[in-house]
Design a protein around this motif. Sequence first.
Motif, short mmCIF file in Angstrom:
data_model
loop_
_atom_site.label_atom_id
_atom_site.label_comp_id
_atom_site.label_asym_id
_atom_site.label_seq_id
_atom_site.Cartn_x
_atom_site.Cartn_y
_atom_site.Cartn_z
N ASP A 153 -10.34 -0.32 5.67
CA ASP A 153 -8.91 -0.31 6.01
C ASP A 153 -8.58 -1.34 7.09
OD1 ASP A 153 -9.02 3.26 5.71
OD2 ASP A 153 -8.18 1.85 4.26
N ARG A 206 -4.77 9.71 1.68
CA ARG A 206 -5.15 9.51 3.09
C ARG A 206 -3.99 9.02 3.94
NH1 ARG A 206 -8.65 5.63 4.37
NH2 ARG A 206 -8.12 4.29 2.59
N PHE A 207 -3.09 8.21 3.36
CA PHE A 207 -1.96 7.65 4.08
C PHE A 207 -0.67 8.33 3.63
CE2 PHE A 207 -3.79 3.11 4.98
CZ PHE A 207 -4.94 3.70 5.50
N TYR A 237 2.00 4.96 -3.68
CA TYR A 237 0.84 4.54 -2.89
C TYR A 237 -0.14 3.76 -3.74
CZ TYR A 237 2.48 8.03 0.48
OH TYR A 237 3.23 8.75 1.37
N MET A 251 -1.97 7.32 8.98
CA MET A 251 -3.22 6.93 8.33
C MET A 251 -4.33 7.86 8.80
SD MET A 251 -2.95 2.77 8.54
CE MET A 251 -3.22 2.71 10.32
N SER A 307 -6.06 2.85 -3.26
CA SER A 307 -7.02 2.75 -2.16
C SER A 307 -6.63 3.62 -0.96
CB SER A 307 -7.15 1.30 -1.70
OG SER A 307 -5.89 0.78 -1.31
N VAL A 308 -5.36 4.02 -0.86
CA VAL A 308 -4.92 4.82 0.30
C VAL A 308 -4.36 6.18 -0.10
CG1 VAL A 308 -4.40 2.68 1.53
CG2 VAL A 308 -2.55 3.94 0.39
N ILE A 317 0.79 -1.21 0.00
CA ILE A 317 0.00 0.00 0.00
C ILE A 317 0.84 1.28 0.00
CG2 ILE A 317 -2.05 -1.03 1.05
CD1 ILE A 317 -1.10 0.20 3.73
#
Length: 121
Positions: free
Chosen positions: A89, A66-67, A59, A82, A62-63, A48
């Motif tokens: 998640d 945000r991450f 990245y 995160m 999906s992340v 991820i």
Amino acid sequence: HVQLVESGGGSVQAGGSLLLSCAVYGYDYSNYCMAWFRQAPGKEREGIALINHDSSTRYADSVKGRFTISRDTAKNTLFLQMNTLKPEDTATYYCAASGRWFCGYSDMRAWGKGILVTISS
């Protein structure tokens, strides 16, 4: 003997934040490519977030946004911030290290044991 030890997992509500840490013992991976993976129940482990020697990052869609993956080279520690967490998640999160300055998710040769993150709706 190389050890990667994750910490910072736990349970939070959707929309919350967690900071995962990965302390590395026994080998200086601080200048090598490292990554975070996760495995949700019933699913395969997926990469991820990845950080290369030059601090360039990658990245999973999906992340993304945000991450954030980062490292403290002096402390030989990898982080994963995160934010805006979602129930999807929920997974066991693993840190991993390669022996390369630039790598892909398939290049990892050392792994942590994983830490559970649970997001409730």
